[in-house]
Design a protein around this motif. Structure first.
Motif, PDB file in Angstrom:
ATOM      1  N   LEU A   1       7.178 -49.649 -11.338  1.00 41.05           N
ATOM      2  CA  LEU A   1       6.568 -48.314 -11.440  1.00 41.05           C
ATOM      3  C   LEU A   1       7.037 -47.421 -10.293  1.00 41.05           C
ATOM      4  N   LYS A   2       7.130 -47.999  -9.094  1.00 43.78           N
ATOM      5  CA  LYS A   2       7.586 -47.216  -7.944  1.00 43.78           C
ATOM      6  C   LYS A   2       9.031 -46.780  -8.146  1.00 43.78           C
ATOM      7  N   GLU A   3       9.867 -47.712  -8.635  1.00 44.63           N
ATOM      8  CA  GLU A   3      11.267 -47.358  -8.894  1.00 44.63           C
ATOM      9  C   GLU A   3      11.361 -46.272  -9.960  1.00 44.63           C
ATOM     10  N   ALA A   4      10.533 -46.389 -10.996  1.00 40.83           N
ATOM     11  CA  ALA A   4      10.546 -45.373 -12.059  1.00 40.83           C
ATOM     12  C   ALA A   4      10.115 -44.014 -11.513  1.00 40.83           C
ATOM     13  N   ARG A   5       9.066 -44.020 -10.652  1.00 40.94           N
ATOM     14  CA  ARG A   5       8.636 -42.753 -10.043  1.00 40.94           C
ATOM     15  C   ARG A   5       9.747 -42.173  -9.171  1.00 40.94           C
ATOM     16  N   ASP A   6      10.402 -43.040  -8.394  1.00 39.81           N
ATOM     17  CA  ASP A   6      11.490 -42.560  -7.527  1.00 39.81           C
ATOM     18  C   ASP A   6      12.625 -41.971  -8.362  1.00 39.81           C
ATOM     19  N   ILE A   7      12.981 -42.669  -9.438  1.00 44.01           N
ATOM     20  CA  ILE A   7      14.054 -42.172 -10.310  1.00 44.01           C
ATOM     21  C   ILE A   7      13.648 -40.839 -10.934  1.00 44.01           C
ATOM     22  N   LYS A   8      12.392 -40.747 -11.382  1.00 43.68           N
ATOM     23  CA  LYS A   8      11.899 -39.500 -11.985  1.00 43.68           C
ATOM     24  C   LYS A   8      11.964 -38.358 -10.965  1.00 43.68           C
ATOM     25  N   ASN A   9      11.466 -38.634  -9.758  1.00 46.77           N
ATOM     26  CA  ASN A   9      11.487 -37.597  -8.712  1.00 46.77           C
ATOM     27  C   ASN A   9      12.922 -37.197  -8.370  1.00 46.77           C
ATOM     28  N   LYS A  10      13.826 -38.176  -8.304  1.00 41.73           N
ATOM     29  CA  LYS A  10      15.224 -37.879  -7.993  1.00 41.73           C
ATOM     30  C   LYS A  10      15.839 -37.031  -9.097  1.00 41.73           C
ATOM     31  N   MET A  11      15.528 -37.384 -10.356  1.00 42.80           N
ATOM     32  CA  MET A  11      16.076 -36.606 -11.471  1.00 42.80           C
ATOM     33  C   MET A  11      15.539 -35.172 -11.438  1.00 42.80           C
ATOM     34  N   ILE A  12      14.253 -35.033 -11.111  1.00 44.57           N
ATOM     35  CA  ILE A  12      13.665 -33.688 -11.030  1.00 44.57           C
ATOM     36  C   ILE A  12      14.317 -32.902  -9.904  1.00 44.57           C
ATOM     37  N   GLU A  13      14.485 -33.541  -8.753  1.00 42.85           N
ATOM     38  CA  GLU A  13      15.108 -32.864  -7.620  1.00 42.85           C
ATOM     39  C   GLU A  13      16.553 -32.480  -7.938  1.00 42.85           C
ATOM     40  N   ASP A  14      17.274 -33.411  -8.585  1.00 45.51           N
ATOM     41  CA  ASP A  14      18.663 -33.112  -8.967  1.00 45.51           C
ATOM     42  C   ASP A  14      18.710 -31.943  -9.941  1.00 45.51           C
ATOM     43  N   ALA A  15      17.795 -31.941 -10.908  1.00 51.20           N
ATOM     44  CA  ALA A  15      17.769 -30.841 -11.890  1.00 51.20           C
ATOM     45  C   ALA A  15      17.437 -29.522 -11.204  1.00 51.20           C
ATOM     46  N   LYS A  16      16.478 -29.566 -10.257  1.00 51.28           N
ATOM     47  CA  LYS A  16      16.129 -28.339  -9.524  1.00 51.28           C
ATOM     48  C   LYS A  16      17.327 -27.853  -8.712  1.00 51.28           C
ATOM     49  N   GLU A  17      17.991 -28.788  -8.042  1.00 45.90           N
ATOM     50  CA  GLU A  17      19.145 -28.422  -7.216  1.00 45.90           C
ATOM     51  C   GLU A  17      20.249 -27.835  -8.088  1.00 45.90           C
ATOM     52  N   GLU A  18      20.491 -28.470  -9.230  1.00 47.71           N
ATOM     53  CA  GLU A  18      21.522 -27.983 -10.141  1.00 47.71           C
ATOM     54  C   GLU A  18      21.147 -26.596 -10.671  1.00 47.71           C
ATOM     55  N   ALA A  19      19.862 -26.414 -10.988  1.00 46.53           N
ATOM     56  CA  ALA A  19      19.406 -25.108 -11.473  1.00 46.53           C
ATOM     57  C   ALA A  19      19.564 -24.045 -10.385  1.00 46.53           C
ATOM     58  N   LYS A  20      19.241 -24.414  -9.137  1.00 46.04           N
ATOM     59  CA  LYS A  20      19.414 -23.461  -8.028  1.00 46.04           C
ATOM     60  C   LYS A  20      20.889 -23.090  -7.872  1.00 46.04           C
ATOM     61  N   ASN A  21      21.753 -24.121  -7.902  1.00 43.70           N
ATOM     62  CA  ASN A  21      23.188 -23.859  -7.766  1.00 43.70           C
ATOM     63  C   ASN A  21      23.681 -22.960  -8.894  1.00 43.70           C
ATOM     64  N   GLU A  22      23.224 -23.262 -10.111  1.00 42.74           N
ATOM     65  CA  GLU A  22      23.646 -22.475 -11.271  1.00 42.74           C
ATOM     66  C   GLU A  22      23.135 -21.039 -11.132  1.00 42.74           C
ATOM     67  N   ALA A  23      21.869 -20.906 -10.686  1.00 43.88           N
ATOM     68  CA  ALA A  23      21.299 -19.568 -10.504  1.00 43.88           C
ATOM     69  C   ALA A  23      22.060 -18.815  -9.414  1.00 43.88           C
ATOM     70  N   SER A  24      22.395 -19.524  -8.335  1.00 47.39           N
ATOM     71  CA  SER A  24      23.148 -18.880  -7.252  1.00 47.39           C
ATOM     72  C   SER A  24      24.505 -18.412  -7.760  1.00 47.39           C
ATOM     73  N   LYS A  25      25.173 -19.257  -8.553  1.00 51.37           N
ATOM     74  CA  LYS A  25      26.472 -18.857  -9.107  1.00 51.37           C
ATOM     75  C   LYS A  25      26.321 -17.639 -10.009  1.00 51.37           C
ATOM     76  N   LEU A  26      25.274 -17.662 -10.856  1.00 53.44           N
ATOM     77  CA  LEU A  26      25.057 -16.524 -11.754  1.00 53.44           C
ATOM     78  C   LEU A  26      24.755 -15.248 -10.976  1.00 53.44           C
ATOM     79  N   VAL A  27      23.924 -15.367  -9.929  1.00 53.95           N
ATOM     80  CA  VAL A  27      23.589 -14.192  -9.105  1.00 53.95           C
ATOM     81  C   VAL A  27      24.843 -13.682  -8.406  1.00 53.95           C
ATOM     82  N   ALA A  28      25.649 -14.620  -7.860  1.00 50.66           N
ATOM     83  CA  ALA A  28      26.868 -14.212  -7.171  1.00 50.66           C
ATOM     84  C   ALA A  28      27.830 -13.539  -8.155  1.00 50.66           C
ATOM     85  N   ALA A  29      27.956 -14.112  -9.355  1.00 52.66           N
ATOM     86  CA  ALA A  29      28.836 -13.512 -10.365  1.00 52.66           C
ATOM     87  C   ALA A  29      28.312 -12.139 -10.771  1.00 52.66           C
TER      88      ALA A  29
END
Length: 166
Positions: free
Chosen positions: A82-110
């Motif tokens: 369960l702890k590993e699953a929570r860690d994986i879930k949190n990591k996936m959420i953080e990765d998705a947030k980071e990717e969304a931020k990067n994508e948003a930054s690219k879109l704003v810069a463009a």
């Protein structure tokens, strides 16, 4: 009691004693050993059953301890999973947030680059239009001014007066 002592016969007593001793001898010879053997077998059977019950009780205690141990291990493994699953879930959420931020930054810069480019193009076009309008206005004013000879002379003199020699 007195009648007993009066009726006592020593011969009968001896015969009865001999018969009793013979009976005891026959009992010891033929019946006593089988009875003792059967009692010993029964005692051994009871003792064996008691020992088997004690062994079964010990084995049940061991099995129960093993079951508790397995249950604890299973719980610990479940918690780990369960702890590993929570860690994986949190990591996936953080990765998705980071990717969304990067994508948003690219879109704003463009978008900013596009806005800047369009702004420069609009300013250049506005300057071009202002220059064209200025030239058209100046051309009309100069035509108007130069249509008359007297005004031409006055204009030339006025410009010469304003011009400074270096």
């Amino acid at each position: 009691m007195e009648t007993l002592l009066n009726d006592f016969s020593p011969g009968l007593f001896i015969v009865q004693t001999i018969l009793l001793l013979g009976l005891i001898f026959l009992m010891v010879k033929f019946a006593w050993k089988p009875i003792l053997n059967s009692l010993n077998e029964r005692e051994e059977g009871i003792q064996g059953a008691l020992d088997a019950a004690e062994n079964a009780k010990k084995e049940m205690a061991n099995l129960q301890a093993d079951n508790e141990k397995l249950l604890k291990e299973a719980r610990a493994e479940r918690e780990t999973m369960l702890k590993e699953a929570r860690d994986i879930k949190n990591k996936m959420i953080e990765d998705a947030k980071e990717e969304a931020k990067n994508e948003a930054s690219k879109l704003v810069a463009a978008a900013q680059a596009s806005i800047e480019t369009e702004k420069k193009a609009a300013i250049a076009e506005l300057k071009s239009q202002v220059a064209t309008l200025s030239i058209d206005i100046a051309e009309k004013v100069v035509r108007e001014e130069l249509s008359n000879k007297e005004k031409q002379t006055k204009l030339v003199e006025s410009m010469l007066g304003e011009a400074t020699l270096n």
